[in-house]
Design an enzyme around this catalytic site. Structure first.
Site: not given
Length: 450
Positions: A285, A299, A301
């Protein structure tokens, strides 16, 4: 060219899904399409939920509060033993980015469908994540280059050098929690004390860091698939439509950004994954402002908004995640096809923006070319007050951004969920706002319309 299969080959036949709602349903469907058996877990208020109906078997793991069920590691591991599951998929939220859960699953001799615990720990701590990204050439925001100490004079000097406004952030924070904007030296000391106290209470860790606050950034993220030795970036998503740091609308590809710059960032993300020995799905991100990208977090996941990448790439990310864990090769780099937009449908009161739990009395789902509905709702389904208020994701694809938006607007007017309030009207306002254009949109625009 397609890469070789990963040497990290582990076969499994039965997957326990340590989650609920839409993502549990999504994982169950992908597993069944690959011939894998599934085990659903549920709290006492989720008895009869859709994920329990679709799985091959289901096990109650506790009472309604998440700490007694979906966050209860011992209960989840016991369910895995009882059912004979040999793999665990954490979904998103709950325990999906908890290194101790990944470690406990591995200690049971089960496959954790995500990166290893050490990688989760490194990337879950914002300070260590930023350090790791700097080491591989990923651009980061000007900041403290590590955890903040207790010397307010040194912190004040650093903030003055960087230039106000700045952000004080919790190293263990996430989901928009544990951060505070500071506009001048006058408010710095109080902001640090408040954020540290909140971080200790919410995350059990009061470690803070400081970084430059950007005034009009967009939120751009890059989707990764990796098998430990190789990595493939499937492109980017724009997640700038946010409210209180929570995403509302996501789209792919990100409009209005130079494709050469996007391609360069994709290669950098792949390089970072190779350096980490990363395995599975992941998302980098960034904030983007004035032609520059700045890393904010990774992240480890599957993301809520993985659907828009699926729509433009043609790749089933959950299936790919499962196959990579069993040693499959990475897919070939896809060509981006058209444009996709996702709206998160939340059970919330339009005026107060507070959650609106209840029971769905009737449900009408939109259809037509390029329209997708991911949800665990059905007529009669209960929406309990104990968990996140998102009840579904409406995704529309078109040959162009304009067509995708038009299809989404039509789909939002057709979607009819009775018995609970939803935020559909908010989405229609956001989509029709002039600020939703690629040249006006930033992470602050949605707050002006709510």
């Amino acid at each position: 060219m397609q890469t070789k299969a990963s040497p990290h080959k582990v076969l499994f036949r039965k997957v326990l899904i340590a989650n609920r709602g839409e993502i549990a349903v999504r994982i169950i469907r992908a597993c069944h399409q690959l011939g894998l058996a599934t085990v659903a877990v549920y709290s006492s208020v989720d008895r009869g939920a859709l994920h329990t109906q679709l799985a091959n078997e289901c096990i109650c793991i506790g009472s309604a509060p998440a700490k007694d069920s979906y966050l209860n590691i011992n209960a989840l591991l016991t369910a895995a033993r009882i059912s004979g599951a040999d793999a665990v998929h954490p979904g998103y939220g709950f325990l999906s980015e908890r290194a101790d859960f990944a470690r406990a699953v591995a200690a049971e001799g089960l496959v954790f469908l995500g990166p290893d615990a050490d990688t989760i720990a490194t990337m879950g701590d914002k300070v260590s994540a930023i350090t790791a990204m700097k080491a591989v050439g990923i651009p980061t925001l000007p900041g403290s280059n590590g955890a903040l100490g207790d010397d307010i004079a040194l912190i004040d000097a650093l903030a003055d050098t960087i230039g106000y406004p700045v952000l004080i952030k919790a190293s263990a924070g996430g989901g928009g929690r544990g951060m505070r904007r500071v506009d001048s030296a006058k408010g710095l000391k109080d902001a640090i004390e408040l954020t540290r106290s909140e971080a200790k209470a919410a995350f059990g860790d009061g470690t803070l860091y400081l970084e430059k606050f950007l005034t009009h950034p967009r939120h751009i993220e890059f989707q990764i698939l990796a098998n430990g030795d190789h990595a493939l970036c499937l492109g980017e998503r724009d997640c700038s439509a946010q409210r209180r740091h929570q995403k509302l609308i996501e789209e792919a590809p990100a409009p209005g950004i130079d494709r050469g710059l996007i391609e360069s960032m994709m290669r950098r993300c792949e390089q970072a994954c190779r350096a980490l020995g990363y395995r599975g799905v992941g998302t980098f991100e960034f904030l983007y402002q004035d032609g520059e990208f700045f890393f904010i977090e990774m992240n480890t996941r599957i993301q809520v908004e993985h659907t828009v990448t699926e729509m433009v790439s043609g790749i089933d990310l959950i299936a790919a995640q499962l196959q990579l864990a069993q040693g499959a090769a990475l897919p070939k780099a896809p060509e981006v096809r058209g444009h996709a937009i996702e709206c998160r449908i939340n059970a919330e009161n339009t005026l107060t923006q507070l959650p609106s739990p209840g029971r769905v009395s009737a449900l009408q789902i939109p259809g037509g070319p390029g329209v997708r509905w991911d949800s665990a709702l059905f007529a009669g389904a209960a929406v309990p007050p104990h968990y996140d208020s998102m009840v579904g994701k409406l995704i529309c694809h078109g040959d162009s951004r304009e067509q995708a938006i038009a299809r989404m607007q039509q789909a939002l007017t057709e979607l009819d969920i009775r018995g609970i309030d939803t935020n559909q009207a908010l989405h229609l306002r956001l989509l029709s706002s002039p600020d939703f254009s690629p040249w006006q949109k930033d992470i602050h625009f949605a707050a002006k319309l709510v």
